[in-house]
Write a protein that holds these residues in place. Structure first.
Motif, PDB file in Angstrom:
ATOM      1  N   GLY A 141     -38.556  -5.725 -29.805  1.00 59.08           N
ATOM      2  CA  GLY A 141     -38.570  -7.132 -29.425  1.00 59.08           C
ATOM      3  C   GLY A 141     -38.314  -7.370 -27.945  1.00 59.08           C
ATOM      4  N   SER A 142     -37.887  -6.334 -27.203  1.00 57.00           N
ATOM      5  CA  SER A 142     -37.636  -6.484 -25.761  1.00 57.00           C
ATOM      6  C   SER A 142     -38.939  -6.745 -25.025  1.00 57.00           C
ATOM      7  CB  SER A 142     -37.010  -5.212 -25.178  1.00 57.00           C
ATOM      8  OG  SER A 142     -35.747  -4.966 -25.705  1.00 57.00           O
ATOM      9  N   ARG A 143     -38.901  -7.679 -24.073  1.00 56.93           N
ATOM     10  CA  ARG A 143     -40.053  -7.930 -23.208  1.00 56.93           C
ATOM     11  C   ARG A 143     -39.917  -7.024 -21.999  1.00 56.93           C
ATOM     12  NH1 ARG A 143     -43.630 -11.260 -23.975  1.00 56.93           N
ATOM     13  NH2 ARG A 143     -43.894 -11.914 -21.825  1.00 56.93           N
ATOM     14  N   ILE A 144     -40.998  -6.351 -21.632  1.00 59.26           N
ATOM     15  CA  ILE A 144     -40.973  -5.404 -20.523  1.00 59.26           C
ATOM     16  C   ILE A 144     -42.051  -5.731 -19.510  1.00 59.26           C
ATOM     17  CG2 ILE A 144     -39.957  -3.507 -21.848  1.00 59.26           C
ATOM     18  CD1 ILE A 144     -42.852  -2.357 -22.070  1.00 59.26           C
ATOM     19  N   GLN A 145     -41.830  -5.277 -18.287  1.00 59.33           N
ATOM     20  CA  GLN A 145     -42.807  -5.398 -17.215  1.00 59.33           C
ATOM     21  C   GLN A 145     -43.280  -3.993 -16.845  1.00 59.33           C
ATOM     22  OE1 GLN A 145     -43.956  -8.370 -16.054  1.00 59.33           O
ATOM     23  NE2 GLN A 145     -42.633  -9.211 -17.661  1.00 59.33           N
ATOM     24  N   LYS A 146     -44.433  -3.890 -16.237  1.00 59.62           N
ATOM     25  CA  LYS A 146     -44.935  -2.604 -15.769  1.00 59.62           C
ATOM     26  C   LYS A 146     -43.895  -1.995 -14.830  1.00 59.62           C
ATOM     27  CE  LYS A 146     -48.872  -0.397 -13.590  1.00 59.62           C
ATOM     28  NZ  LYS A 146     -50.217  -0.565 -13.074  1.00 59.62           N
ATOM     29  N   GLY A 147     -43.551  -0.720 -15.065  1.00 60.65           N
ATOM     30  CA  GLY A 147     -42.580  -0.026 -14.229  1.00 60.65           C
ATOM     31  C   GLY A 147     -41.159  -0.063 -14.761  1.00 60.65           C
ATOM     32  N   ASP A 148     -40.878  -0.886 -15.776  1.00 58.23           N
ATOM     33  CA  ASP A 148     -39.522  -0.933 -16.342  1.00 58.23           C
ATOM     34  C   ASP A 148     -39.191   0.395 -17.023  1.00 58.23           C
ATOM     35  OD1 ASP A 148     -39.203  -3.553 -15.561  1.00 58.23           O
ATOM     36  OD2 ASP A 148     -39.349  -4.403 -17.591  1.00 58.23           O
ATOM     37  N   PRO A 149     -37.930   0.863 -16.911  1.00 57.47           N
ATOM     38  CA  PRO A 149     -37.537   2.088 -17.625  1.00 57.47           C
ATOM     39  C   PRO A 149     -37.470   1.827 -19.116  1.00 57.47           C
ATOM     40  CG  PRO A 149     -35.640   1.112 -16.517  1.00 57.47           C
ATOM     41  CD  PRO A 149     -36.838   0.302 -16.118  1.00 57.47           C
ATOM     42  N   LEU A 150     -37.984   2.782 -19.913  1.00 54.20           N
ATOM     43  CA  LEU A 150     -37.991   2.652 -21.371  1.00 54.20           C
ATOM     44  C   LEU A 150     -36.986   3.594 -22.023  1.00 54.20           C
ATOM     45  CD1 LEU A 150     -41.848   2.517 -21.971  1.00 54.20           C
ATOM     46  CD2 LEU A 150     -40.238   0.597 -21.814  1.00 54.20           C
ATOM     47  N   CYS A 151     -36.885   4.817 -21.486  1.00 53.93           N
ATOM     48  CA  CYS A 151     -36.006   5.826 -22.062  1.00 53.93           C
ATOM     49  C   CYS A 151     -35.859   6.963 -21.057  1.00 53.93           C
ATOM     50  CB  CYS A 151     -36.574   6.359 -23.381  1.00 53.93           C
ATOM     51  SG  CYS A 151     -38.111   7.303 -23.195  1.00 53.93           S
ATOM     52  N   MET A 152     -35.062   7.951 -21.442  1.00 54.99           N
ATOM     53  CA  MET A 152     -34.941   9.171 -20.635  1.00 54.99           C
ATOM     54  C   MET A 152     -35.201  10.360 -21.553  1.00 54.99           C
ATOM     55  SD  MET A 152     -31.603   8.301 -18.358  1.00 54.99           S
ATOM     56  CE  MET A 152     -31.923   9.489 -17.077  1.00 54.99           C
ATOM     57  N   ILE A 153     -35.792  11.401 -20.994  1.00 54.51           N
ATOM     58  CA  ILE A 153     -35.988  12.650 -21.723  1.00 54.51           C
ATOM     59  C   ILE A 153     -35.316  13.742 -20.920  1.00 54.51           C
ATOM     60  CG2 ILE A 153     -37.650  14.325 -22.603  1.00 54.51           C
ATOM     61  CD1 ILE A 153     -39.555  12.016 -23.117  1.00 54.51           C
ATOM     62  N   GLU A 154     -34.445  14.505 -21.592  1.00 55.30           N
ATOM     63  CA  GLU A 154     -33.677  15.551 -20.933  1.00 55.30           C
ATOM     64  C   GLU A 154     -34.200  16.923 -21.334  1.00 55.30           C
ATOM     65  OE1 GLU A 154     -30.629  18.669 -21.042  1.00 55.30           O
ATOM     66  OE2 GLU A 154     -30.853  17.378 -22.776  1.00 55.30           O
ATOM     67  N   VAL A 155     -34.431  17.758 -20.331  1.00 57.87           N
ATOM     68  CA  VAL A 155     -34.836  19.139 -20.539  1.00 57.87           C
ATOM     69  C   VAL A 155     -33.936  19.991 -19.652  1.00 57.87           C
ATOM     70  CG1 VAL A 155     -36.706  20.823 -20.374  1.00 57.87           C
ATOM     71  CG2 VAL A 155     -37.241  18.441 -20.898  1.00 57.87           C
ATOM     72  N   MET A 156     -33.095  20.795 -20.262  1.00 58.32           N
ATOM     73  CA  MET A 156     -32.202  21.706 -19.530  1.00 58.32           C
ATOM     74  C   MET A 156     -31.451  20.989 -18.403  1.00 58.32           C
ATOM     75  SD  MET A 156     -34.424  25.206 -19.533  1.00 58.32           S
ATOM     76  CE  MET A 156     -33.030  26.157 -18.966  1.00 58.32           C
ATOM     77  N   LYS A 157     -30.794  19.888 -18.747  1.00 55.52           N
ATOM     78  CA  LYS A 157     -29.962  19.094 -17.821  1.00 55.52           C
ATOM     79  C   LYS A 157     -30.758  18.366 -16.745  1.00 55.52           C
ATOM     80  CE  LYS A 157     -26.353  20.494 -19.989  1.00 55.52           C
ATOM     81  NZ  LYS A 157     -25.983  19.719 -21.139  1.00 55.52           N
ATOM     82  N   LEU A 158     -32.074  18.335 -16.847  1.00 59.46           N
ATOM     83  CA  LEU A 158     -32.924  17.571 -15.940  1.00 59.46           C
ATOM     84  C   LEU A 158     -33.411  16.339 -16.694  1.00 59.46           C
ATOM     85  CD1 LEU A 158     -34.513  17.271 -13.267  1.00 59.46           C
ATOM     86  CD2 LEU A 158     -36.335  18.578 -14.331  1.00 59.46           C
ATOM     87  N   PHE A 159     -33.041  15.146 -16.216  1.00 58.38           N
ATOM     88  CA  PHE A 159     -33.387  13.899 -16.882  1.00 58.38           C
ATOM     89  C   PHE A 159     -34.584  13.263 -16.201  1.00 58.38           C
ATOM     90  CE2 PHE A 159     -29.086  14.707 -18.070  1.00 58.38           C
ATOM     91  CZ  PHE A 159     -28.976  14.230 -19.370  1.00 58.38           C
ATOM     92  N   THR A 160     -35.576  12.887 -17.003  1.00 57.43           N
ATOM     93  CA  THR A 160     -36.761  12.211 -16.503  1.00 57.43           C
ATOM     94  C   THR A 160     -36.851  10.850 -17.175  1.00 57.43           C
ATOM     95  OG1 THR A 160     -37.931  14.294 -16.191  1.00 57.43           O
ATOM     96  CG2 THR A 160     -39.284  12.301 -16.325  1.00 57.43           C
ATOM     97  N   THR A 161     -36.974   9.798 -16.366  1.00 61.40           N
ATOM     98  CA  THR A 161     -37.096   8.448 -16.897  1.00 61.40           C
ATOM     99  C   THR A 161     -38.562   8.173 -17.201  1.00 61.40           C
ATOM    100  OG1 THR A 161     -35.213   7.754 -15.562  1.00 61.40           O
ATOM    101  CG2 THR A 161     -36.609   6.016 -16.449  1.00 61.40           C
ATOM    102  N   VAL A 162     -38.824   7.641 -18.389  1.00 62.72           N
ATOM    103  CA  VAL A 162     -40.172   7.238 -18.785  1.00 62.72           C
ATOM    104  C   VAL A 162     -40.264   5.742 -18.519  1.00 62.72           C
ATOM    105  CG1 VAL A 162     -41.812   7.036 -20.688  1.00 62.72           C
ATOM    106  CG2 VAL A 162     -40.318   9.046 -20.530  1.00 62.72           C
ATOM    107  N   HIS A 163     -41.272   5.350 -17.746  1.00 65.38           N
ATOM    108  CA  HIS A 163     -41.446   3.956 -17.346  1.00 65.38           C
ATOM    109  C   HIS A 163     -42.625   3.322 -18.077  1.00 65.38           C
ATOM    110  CE1 HIS A 163     -38.652   4.242 -13.952  1.00 65.38           C
ATOM    111  NE2 HIS A 163     -39.106   5.479 -13.826  1.00 65.38           N
ATOM    112  N   ALA A 164     -42.578   1.998 -18.238  1.00 64.85           N
ATOM    113  CA  ALA A 164     -43.657   1.241 -18.876  1.00 64.85           C
ATOM    114  C   ALA A 164     -44.891   1.258 -17.982  1.00 64.85           C
ATOM    115  CB  ALA A 164     -43.210  -0.191 -19.127  1.00 64.85           C
ATOM    116  N   GLU A 165     -46.034   1.482 -18.590  1.00 62.07           N
ATOM    117  CA  GLU A 165     -47.291   1.454 -17.836  1.00 62.07           C
ATOM    118  C   GLU A 165     -47.977   0.100 -17.932  1.00 62.07           C
ATOM    119  OE1 GLU A 165     -49.806   4.805 -18.610  1.00 62.07           O
ATOM    120  OE2 GLU A 165     -48.176   6.222 -18.314  1.00 62.07           O
ATOM    121  N   THR A 166     -47.503  -0.750 -18.868  1.00 62.65           N
ATOM    122  CA  THR A 166     -48.050  -2.097 -19.018  1.00 62.65           C
ATOM    123  C   THR A 166     -46.922  -3.063 -19.356  1.00 62.65           C
ATOM    124  OG1 THR A 166     -48.472  -1.798 -21.375  1.00 62.65           O
ATOM    125  CG2 THR A 166     -50.298  -1.293 -19.897  1.00 62.65           C
ATOM    126  N   ALA A 167     -47.157  -4.343 -19.110  1.00 63.73           N
ATOM    127  CA  ALA A 167     -46.215  -5.385 -19.505  1.00 63.73           C
ATOM    128  C   ALA A 167     -46.470  -5.738 -20.962  1.00 63.73           C
ATOM    129  CB  ALA A 167     -46.393  -6.613 -18.618  1.00 63.73           C
TER     130      ALA A 167
END
Length: 161
Positions: free
Chosen positions: A109-135
């Motif tokens: 139900g959250s409204r998002i804009q292009k570029g907003d952070p959605l979640c993080m994925i961690e691989v061996m203590k390296l965190f990558t933020t996944v961003h919205a590609e569309t609003a």
């Protein structure tokens, strides 16, 4: 030869910069890193001799999710007419918030804009933020906090504005 730790450091530096593409060639290893759109997540491609490819194997082998990738879970988000799917750019642990004591980036139900952070994925203590590609509006979330996700797994279904 690049070690996984070195690749992780390179990805971290690029993720925190405004750089869109980096190509690094050294001792039989070619590392190509491209940012997906504006504010997108970072992915990489490694092409090298078999021994060098093993050292870079944890990085994604492709910058595009396979069209046939499906999540085994029955509650996985699906694309409705005009819906957008956000897929995992790598194998790793899915996190809904920047830290355990902070609220989630988004909820159903959250409204998002292009570029907003959605979640993080961690691989061996390296965190990558996944961003919205569309609003749009988050229709469903395809992973639980702390769950291991696969490359190409559907993480979110977004109804565009």
């Amino acid at each position: 030869m690049l070690k996984y730790r070195e690749v992780g450091e390179i990805l971290s530096l690029i993720d925190s910069s405004s750089c869109d593409e980096v190509v690094l060639e050294t001792e039989g290893v070619k590392l190509v890193v491209r940012r997906h759109g504006s504010g997108g997540s970072v992915a990489s491609t490694a092409a090298a001799s078999p021994a060098a490819a093993e050292s870079a194997q944890p990085a994604p082998a492709s910058t595009a999710a396979p069209a046939s990738a499906e999540t085994p879970a029955a509650s996985a988000p699906s694309a409705d007419a005009g819906g957008e799917l956000v897929r995992a750019p790598m194998v790793g642990t899915f996190y809904v918030a920047p830290s355990p004591d902070e609220p989630p980036f988004v909820e159903v139900g959250s409204r998002i804009q292009k570029g907003d952070p959605l979640c993080m994925i961690e691989v061996m203590k390296l965190f990558t933020t996944v961003h919205a590609e569309t609003a749009g509006t988050i229709k469903s979330i395809g992973a639980e906090n702390g769950q291991l996700v696969e490359f190409g797994q559907v993480l979110f279904s977004v109804a565009p504005d």
